[in-house]
Design an enzyme around this catalytic site. Structure first.
Site, mmCIF file in Angstrom:
data_model
loop_
_atom_site.group_PDB
_atom_site.id
_atom_site.type_symbol
_atom_site.label_atom_id
_atom_site.label_comp_id
_atom_site.label_asym_id
_atom_site.label_seq_id
_atom_site.Cartn_x
_atom_site.Cartn_y
_atom_site.Cartn_z
ATOM 1 N N ASP A 329 -84.334 38.363 -49.032
ATOM 2 C CA ASP A 329 -85.723 38.009 -49.343
ATOM 3 C C ASP A 329 -86.654 39.021 -48.680
ATOM 4 O OD1 ASP A 329 -85.206 35.689 -50.792
ATOM 5 O OD2 ASP A 329 -85.074 34.479 -48.984
ATOM 6 N N ASP A 633 -83.432 30.434 -49.205
ATOM 7 C CA ASP A 633 -83.980 29.296 -48.465
ATOM 8 C C ASP A 633 -84.179 28.060 -49.328
ATOM 9 O OD1 ASP A 633 -86.105 30.100 -50.014
ATOM 10 O OD2 ASP A 633 -87.271 30.909 -48.345
ATOM 11 N N ASP A 637 -81.716 28.370 -54.594
ATOM 12 C CA ASP A 637 -80.962 29.518 -54.085
ATOM 13 C C ASP A 637 -79.518 29.147 -53.793
ATOM 14 O OD1 ASP A 637 -83.120 31.242 -54.153
ATOM 15 O OD2 ASP A 637 -83.762 30.738 -52.121
#
Length: 895
Positions: A329, A633, A637
């Site tokens: 990310d 998170d 995901d």
């Protein structure tokens, strides 16, 4: 209690009635009753293995099965001492593995408790702060900026409420919430009157009634989808399974051949012959290896925890060390997740703002010249940023955080860099009315009155909305001049191309009698003070960590839901290699799997992606035989985390579903911690290879001694019980000592190993044969010498047993530096665990050799000091020989 799947389409009163509650909340008794009836508000736990099952699974290894079978046969033949020693070794290994696995589980449970949320509720008209697990259907919950929504709620009152729902919808921007019902068929992202469990309040306040808890929430329902995703096994587990099977079949095959030969060629009684074969199998089987590997991995759990990486599954430790690509990310992982003002555009030019995150320390400079806080325009911009603001900056022992919108927190930090005494400004400019930020208008405005009889409107917002309202701007001398709209627009576009968010800051004077602020008040002349550019800056440690990855041959891919320009800008700042060719979500959707497999190798930045794209990107990278680490998170995901070779969940902002699907959890959500985990993983794998490189040659040496004696028709130089003792005492000491070896200086300068890299390499196979031959020559030499000088088989066997153990201690020092320079001082000095292990083995062997009642069990006799010195001399000779072999090998083959 009535249940409805369409809470978002019902009125407030209908929802309250259905939940049998009111705006005064539940009574304490009713809340306790519902908690007992429906259970705590938490996601269903994955079934936990019982303590007994966890202990029994320690025996689930083909090598252990062979030993247990040997123990059963020895018991049948009446050799109960041998049986008890075999069982003692097996049970000791199981106990060690069980204890270490329990420690890993306890560490994870402790972290879950640390992350447990709380909730503010109204019960019987009173406000209470309770544990998140105690929330029940019908509770009236109060939300404010920074809160995590504790359960699914129907909103009843909102004030400027924005909620980040990325973990459910994948949408990176916060959602503006309302109370009006929406259509019954509205999608999850369009249910604006709902707040869902696990999402985060980024701005505003609200009250809502809880309509679902635990597994009945949206997050609970979606977590069930994980069952459909295939979870890959780790490289080490795959290799160890294959290796154990081949090794077992090889040992059993050789033992069967030797048994057949002996039955055909000799007249030795079957029970004696079988015990000799048991000795051969026991010598060859590295029965301590599974336990030592488990302990090595468990030690890695503690090492990684110290570096903020929490390991959920032991084999993941070596997997993270083998990764060839990290998909990460952006927000909070590569960046600080703290908006920061970095650039100002004034009528006189562009200024740069320095500092770190929300810390209100830094300067404003134009070129190389620092701007003073008395600068008329800079002073006014800081004033607007402080007063047209609802956030609060908190200082916790030098660690600054924001309560409220992160962007407003950044503006407050900037204001403090210019005007250190904001309390004085707030006292002088009293807010009398305000227009909260609204997505429809894209600005916020406040009306402020001063004690000396003046009144001002302060405004901040999107430049495309404020610029048309501004007829004047302010020059460097603080004078109003005609606003050049085209120039300001060009400056805004230039900054936006750098991936920064641009806000316009304006003000106007107004009559003191004006006490109510409306949108019409802003349509009259505003004075544009300047533009403020913000960005979530890269973590300084992330830049260094990315460079370490590249040096280690690990590719880094950034996957974000943010804009392509922002993603590319951050990518360049942190040092990603392929930032020009940004692949966005719509482009990913247009590619088939073959095309995506090609495209994923040509870009390091993926923007405007959804969690669904992550799963496709993982599989595309794996199609190139790459070992993939993936961070995430959100609930959505979880499939990608489960599919990745090393799924890494965020510990601070991650959902429970993501943590459950992942193999590792980052306690600090920091990319640098991932790289630290990679380094630890590589060190642990290197230590595992050292354990294997020590175990196989020494076990082979023991087995070769037994097999040669059988084939030559000789008495066994060591008995099966003595071999078991050697294996047990050395495996749980010398083998484990290698697990504590420190990291090599070159650990992060080597390229990742290949997924299919075999454990038994050519070099290791040569070491097995070469060392085995040296063991045979040394042991038989001293054994025959003892027979000729003492004519006592027990004395000779004691000499052979001590020789084997000393040779294994010597070989331990060689394995520590098997691939490095010869006679390295570090190798000779050893580490504290090495010397502790050597000390334990020395004392234990002295007891077996010299204590009378122990001599009876192991059939040993006390050795003379001359013979002990002779064993030491032969061990030193073996060390010199294997070191000379290393010199030749490294010069000829370089490894």
């Amino acid at each position: 209690m009535e249940k409805s799947p369409f809470w978002h389409s019902q009125t407030d009163q209908e929802v309250l009635q259905a939940c049998d509650t009111s705006m005064q909340g539940l009574t304490l008794d009713e809340a306790a009753k519902r908690l007992a009836q429906y259970g705590p508000n938490r996601l269903p736990q994955a079934p936990q293995k019982s303590a007994l099952m966890r202990f029994l699974l320690q025996f689930h290894n083909i090598l252990i099965y062979v030993l247990l079978a040997a123990g059963a046969v020895t018991a049948f033949l009446g050799h109960f001492v041998d049986t008890m020693v075999i069982l003692a070794v097996v049970v000791a290994n199981a106990i060690i593995g069980y204890i270490q696995e329990g420690k890993a589980q306890s560490a994870l449970e402790a972290i879950k408790q640390m992350l447990s949320p709380h909730a503010a509720v109204i019960r019987a008209g009173q406000r209470h702060t309770i544990d998140g697990e105690a929330v029940v259907v019908g509770d009236i919950v109060l939300l404010e900026a920074g809160d995590k929504v504790p359960a699914d709620m129907r909103l009843l009152k909102v004030h400027g409420l924005q909620i980040q729902e990325a973990l459910l919808t994948g949408e990176s921007l916060p959602v503006d919430k309302q109370t009006a019902p929406v259509e019954a068929d509205a999608g999850l992202g369009d249910q604006l009157c709902m707040a869902f469990s696990g999402t985060t309040v980024t701005a505003g306040t609200a009250q809502g009634v809880v309509i679902a808890t635990g597994e009945a929430t949206q997050i609970g329902r979606i977590s069930g989808l994980l069952a459909s995703v295939e979870s890959l096994t780790t490289p080490l587990v795959e290799q160890m399974d294959v290796f154990a099977k081949y090794l077992t079949f090889f040992i059993l095959g050789v033992s069967a051949l030797v048994l057949g030969y002996e039955l055909y060629a000799t007249t030795t009684p079957f029970d004696e012959l079988f015990m000799a074969i048991v000795g051969l199998a026991v010598a060859a089987i590295p029965e301590g290896l599974p336990a030592v590997l488990t302990i090595t991995l468990a030690i890695g759990v503690q090492a990684m925890a110290r570096r903020n990486a929490i390991v959920r599954r032991l084999p993941a430790i070596e997997t993270i060390g083998a990764v060839s690509v990290i998909c990460t990310d952006k927000t909070g992982t590569l960046t600080r997740n703290e908006m920061m003002v970095t650039t100002l555009v004034l009528d006189g030019g562009v200024a740069t703002v320095t500092g770190q995150g929300y810390e209100p320390i830094g300067d404003v400079t134009q070129g190389d010249v620092r701007m003073e806080s008395t600068h008329p325009v800079l002073q006014r911009i800081a004033r607007v940023c402080a007063l047209c603001n609802d956030a609060q900056l908190r200082n916790h022992d030098g660690d600054y955080s924001v309560e409220g919108d992160p962007m407003e927190g950044a503006l407050m930090a900037f204001a403090l860099k210019v005007q250190s005494d904001l309390d004085a400004i707030n006292s002088e400019y009293v807010r009398t009315d305000a227009i909260p930020f609204d997505a429809k208008y894209q600005y916020m405005a406040t009306l402020n009155h001063t004690h000396d009889g003046n009144a001002y409107i302060f405004v901040k917002g999107a430049i495309e909305r404020l610029l048309p309202l501004c007829k004047q701007s302010m020059n460097a001398q603080g004078e109003s001049i005609a606003c050049d709209h085209a120039w300001w627009e060009s400056q805004a576009h230039a900054i936006a191309r750098e991936g920064k968010r641009v806000l316009a800051v304006a003000y106007k004077s107004i009559a003191t009698s004006h006490t109510i602020l409306t949108h019409d008040d802003l349509k009259e002349e505003l004075v544009l003070l300047g533009l403020v550019a913000l960005i979530d800056p890269p973590r300084a440690e992330a830049v260094e960590a990315v460079a370490q990855c590249h040096a280690a041959g690990i590719a880094v891919k950034m996957i974000t839901g943010d804009h392509a320009l922002t993603a590319a800008s951050i990518g360049k700042q942190i040092g990603l290699k392929q930032c020009e060719n940004v692949l966005i979500g719509t482009q990913i959707d247009a590619l088939n799997d073959t095309q995506l497999a090609q495209a994923v190798m040509e870009s390091d930045v993926f923007a405007r992606t959804t969690p669904e794209h992550k799963l496709r990107l993982v599989m595309a990278l794996q199609s190139h035989e790459m070992i993939v680490a993936m961070t995430g998170d959100g609930v959505n995901d979880a499939p990608a985390l489960k599919r990745a070779d090393a799924g890494i969940a965020m510990g601070q902002k991650g959902s429970e579903a993501a943590k459950e699907a992942a193999q590792l959890v980052l306690a600090d959500d920091n990319f640098a911690s991932i790289v630290a985990a990679v380094s630890e993983g590589r060190t642990i794998y290197a230590n595992i290879k050292k354990v294997i490189s020590w175990t196989l040659p020494t076990s082979t040496g023991e087995a070769a001694v037994i097999m040669l004696a059988l084939l030559l028709g000789m008495m066994l130089p060591v008995t099966p019980v003595q071999i078991l003792w050697i294996n047990m005492i050395t495996a749980v000491t010398l083998g484990i000592a290698l697990a504590f070896e420190p990291a090599d200086a070159h650990t992060m300068r080597r390229h990742p190993r290949k997924r299919n890299e075999p454990i038994l390499s050519g070099v290791l196979l040569w070491q097995v044969l070469f060392t085995g031959a040296l063991f045979v020559v040394t042991v038989f030499g001293l054994y025959n010498w003892a027979i000729q000088n003492t004519e006592s088989i027990e004395y000779a066997r004691t000499m052979a047993m001590n020789t084997l153990i000393f040779l294994e201690m010597v070989y331990l020092f060689y394995v520590r530096n098997m691939s490095h320079g010869t006679f390295n001082p570090r190798m000779l000095l050893g580490t504290k665990p090495i010397w502790i292990a050597v000390g334990i083995v020395t004392v234990a062997q002295a007891i077996v050799t010299y204590v009378p009642w122990v001599q009876t069990v192991f059939a040993t006799q006390a050795l003379s000091l001359i013979d002990v010195a002779l064993i030491g001399a032969t061990g030193a000779a073996l060390f010199v020989i294997v070191e000379l072999e290393k010199i030749v090998r490294m010069r000829l083959w370089g490894r």
